[in-house]
Design a protein around this motif. Structure first.
Motif, mmCIF file in Angstrom:
data_model
loop_
_atom_site.group_PDB
_atom_site.id
_atom_site.type_symbol
_atom_site.label_atom_id
_atom_site.label_comp_id
_atom_site.label_asym_id
_atom_site.label_seq_id
_atom_site.Cartn_x
_atom_site.Cartn_y
_atom_site.Cartn_z
ATOM 1 N N TYR A 27 0.839 -1.189 0.000
ATOM 2 C CA TYR A 27 0.000 0.000 0.000
ATOM 3 C C TYR A 27 0.880 1.247 0.000
ATOM 4 N N SER B 161 2.464 1.674 -3.303
ATOM 5 C CA SER B 161 1.467 2.128 -4.257
ATOM 6 C C SER B 161 1.262 3.629 -4.161
ATOM 7 N N HIS B 162 1.207 4.139 -2.949
ATOM 8 C CA HIS B 162 0.900 5.550 -2.784
ATOM 9 C C HIS B 162 2.155 6.411 -2.751
ATOM 10 N N ASP B 163 3.083 6.054 -1.899
ATOM 11 C CA ASP B 163 4.196 6.964 -1.630
ATOM 12 C C ASP B 163 5.279 6.950 -2.698
ATOM 13 N N ARG C 299 4.713 6.258 -5.954
ATOM 14 C CA ARG C 299 4.178 6.806 -7.193
ATOM 15 C C ARG C 299 4.128 8.328 -7.172
#
Lengths: 150, 367
Positions: free
Chosen positions: B142, B145-147, B149
């Protein structure tokens, strides 16, 4: 950046200044960024939307055309902001677009469960990013007719 | 009783039965230094007599003295550090060899039960560890995926703006360098996305149903159409038996294998890609294959083929992240099948896979 009469077309809830600048850059290009209000965290977003705290003198019935909402935000996250907006009869009709880095299915499912109007994964590819920013602005500002506030 | 899942409950019941069996009136059950159950005496008394327990797996009788005289029967449980100590009052019958044999049999039953409980507890603890590792992994992907990108988006975004809107004011080599920044940013974006897709595969539940394999191949080819455009490439599809699989994952297998076949045959004048099936071993159903007449690879490196980020070609020659085959491998494995390859440098490659056991395969779900 609100217009002189205080109308705001887009409320952008974004804590990443890069994403903010990139989105605004594209919106500006298509003259869609005239009245964008940017807030940096979930707490400020709620104050803005419900006209409390820093935004106490705003009129709650004066809706932005669309809220662009990041999921991962300081203090109060995007899903919580979404939940409160969609729970309150005064704000329920404001279109909310989740604009997020998260590709996690659970975020997507939770967003739709809470009544999000659209869910967009911010692409790493800039061409795709431009395209989403542009179609997003076009769709929600020019094409979509929001229902009159209840 | 011996199927009890928790040690204390097992000890309590074992002790009660032992008391009845021997006609004694009190006793306790000790495992090492721990007293797990007490019957008919106080915890203090049991603690005082604890020294009697835990000496070997034989049965012995210890006179305790007193008035009226009392006797302790110590029953060691075979292959464990546990024992049952039974204390008899003045009316305890004298033990004969028959009774001793029964008691011994009973002790080994209890020992088996105790061992079983220990195993169950071990499995439960391992499962809990695994579940927590899984949750950590999920949190980790997770975060990726967020940090990961977000900064990539900034790098690619601002580089693109420079290239598109300020190109005229930049010297040519500066534009070239910017293009390299952008290309690398794009490549890293693909790496992150592929890695995420790979890690998600381990977690997602298989939704198996009967699938027309030919449909999966056709859908894969439709997706790959942009890659074959303008190329002289012959695609031959043989007879393909249906299979019981997760349709989206089967499609992914064909997308990845066909995309490789198309990519690595890219330098052939007459490229040829073949999809087919042949009979396999009795216990694993048909063997599917995807064959190309492309660059192939050296079989000496075949063991690296399915590793994440492993590449057998230089990226100048053939682009890629090295995750595609790792994904195929994982999908095939999750369906209970096997995958292997045959190839020769410059003479093409063939990937074979089976999909046996799709029906039996169940994903362990985290609580």
């Amino acid at each position: 950046m609100a217009s002189p009469d205080g109308r705001v077309d887009i409320l952008m809830v974004e804590d990443n200044p890069n994403d903010e600048e990139l989105t605004l850059h594209e919106l500006r290009k298509y003259h869609l960024a005239n009245t964008v209000q940017v807030v940096r965290d979930g707490q400020e977003a709620l104050e803005y939307i419900f006209c409390t705290g820093r935004y106490a003198d705003r009129d709650v019935n004066e809706h932005p055309h669309v809220i662009l909402l990041d999921i991962k935000l300081p203090f109060i996250d995007g899903l919580e902001v979404l939940r409160r907006v969609k729970q309150d009869p005064r704000t329920r009709t404001i279109p909310v677009v989740m604009l997020t880095s998260s590709r996690e299915e659970r975020d997507l499912i939770e967003s739709y469960r809470l009544g999000v109007n659209s869910y967009i994964v911010k692409p790493v590819d800039f061409d795709q990013f431009k395209e989403s920013a542009r179609t997003l602005g076009m769709y929600w500002l020019l094409l979509n007719k929001p229902p009159k506030a209840a | 009783m011996i199927f009890s899942t928790d040690q204390t409950a097992l000890a309590r019941r074992a002790l009660e039965w032992a008391v009845r069996l021997t006609g004694t009136d009190s006793g306790f059950f000790a495992s090492g230094p721990t007293i797990l159950a007490i019957h008919g005496m106080s915890r203090d008394e049991a603690e005082q007599m604890k020294a009697l327990a835990g000496s070997g797996d034989r049965q012995r009788t210890v006179p305790l003295g007193g008035r009226p005289p009392r006797t302790a029967i110590v029953v060691g449980l075979p292959a464990s550090e546990a024992s049952i100590v039974l204390v008899g009052g003045p009316f305890t019958p004298v033990f004969g060899s028959d009774e001793q044999a029964w008691l011994q049999q009973y002790a080994s039953l209890v020992a088996t039960g105790l061992e079983r409980v220990r195993l169950v507890e071990q499995v439960t603890a391992r499962t809990r560890e695994l579940e927590s590792a899984n949750r950590e992994l999920e949190a980790f992907s997770y975060t990726i995926s967020h940090d990961l990108r977000a900064p990539l988006r900034a790098i690619n975004g601002f580089t693109s703006i420079l290239l598109e809107e300020y190109a005229a004011t930049l010297p040519e080599d500066a534009r070239g360098y910017l293009q390299r920044v952008k290309d690398n940013g794009d490549h890293m974006g693909n790496l992150v996305d592929d890695l995420l897709a790979f890690s998600r595969l381990g977690r997602q539940t298989l939704r198996t149903q009967t699938v027309r394999t030919r449909d999966a191949v056709d859908r894969a080819l439709t997706q790959l159409a942009p890659e074959t455009e303008g190329r002289n490439i012959e695609i031959i599809i043989g007879d393909l038996p249906d299979c019981k699989v997760d349709p989206l994952l089967l499609e992914q297998v064909f997308i990845n294998l066909l995309s490789n076949a198309i990519k690595y045959s890219g330098k052939r004048e007459n490229a040829r890609v073949e999809v087919g099936a042949q009979p396999g071993r009795d216990d694993e159903g048909p063997v599917f294959f995807v064959r190309d007449n492309g660059a192939g690879f050296d079989m000496a490196y075949a063991d690296k083929l399915f590793g994440v980020f492993q590449r057998l070609h230089r990226s100048q020659d053939y682009e890629g992240t090295g995750v595609g085959l790792a994904i195929v491998h994982r999908i095939v494995e999750r369906h209970g099948g096997r995958i292997w390859a045959e190839a020769k440098v410059d003479q093409g490659a063939t990937f074979y896979f089976t999909l046996k056991g799709a029906e039996e395969w169940q994903v362990p779900t985290a609580a």
